[in-house]
Design a protein around this motif. Structure first.
Motif: not given
Length: 198
Positions: A114-120
């Motif tokens: 899974i790839g994501l950007f925790p800054e949102g």
């Protein structure tokens, strides 16, 4: 019995070799420490978010299929077909997303990425190095025992860029940390990678 396949994985594997070649020709990014990305097992690949093409830099660094969490607006626009085709997971930032989160957790429990950007969101309107991190990454890692792979993106998205770079940090698991401690560690890891490249 073979490994379970999820939405978009076949299309992802067909399309990404061409995308990698074209992206590399146009932007010519530097990719550092890609060997830190585990070749198997559940992983969360996470870092800062500065541009709509950020996920392409991670796609270039590994042959693994990465299911990226992407804001709902991308699924309502002209490129919706593409995001659906390659298995992105829609996130509506105005509400809780149990269905999407459960789907991402299912992928991780099946050994996926899974790839994501925790800054949102993209950090476009502040002079802060990083926006505060949301808890989604460490929450999913806790529920699935997934390994977290931090990264930092620096430089500019320009033709044959001379400074566009993604640098991966050493992967880690949250183990006995509580979620707040794990989220702080992740934030500091990404911040450290950014500062190294300043």
């Amino acid at each position: 019995m073979g490994k379970k396949r999820f939405r978009g994985e076949r299309a992802y594997q067909l399309l990404t070799p061409l995308m990698r070649m074209l992206f590399n020709i146009y932007y010519h990014p530097k990719i550092l420490n890609k060997e830190y990305i585990p070749k198997e097992g559940p992983i969360l690949i996470v870092g800062n978010h500065k541009h709509i093409y950020d996920q392409c830099l991670t796609i270039m660094a590994t042959k693994r299929v990465i299911h990226y969490l992407a804001k709902q607006e991308y699924f309502d626009g002209k490129m919706a077909w593409f995001f659906k085709l390659v298995g992105c997971i829609p996130i509506d930032r105005s509400r809780k997303n149990k269905e999407s989160t459960d789907y991402a957790i299912e992928i991780l429990k099946n050994g996926g990425a899974i790839g994501l950007f925790p800054e949102g969101t993209r950090n476009k309107t502040t002079d802060q190095l990083l926006l505060p991190f949301k808890m989604g990454t460490v929450s999913m890692a806790s529920k699935t025992n997934a390994t977290i792979v931090p990264f930092a993106i620096t430089g500019e998205y320009k033709f044959r860029s001379k400074n566009l770079m993604i640098c991966y940090g050493k992967p880690f698991q949250i183990n006995n940390m509580n979620l707040e401690e794990a989220n702080e560690k992740l934030y500091e890891e990404v911040k450290s990678l950014l500062l190294q490249k300043k």
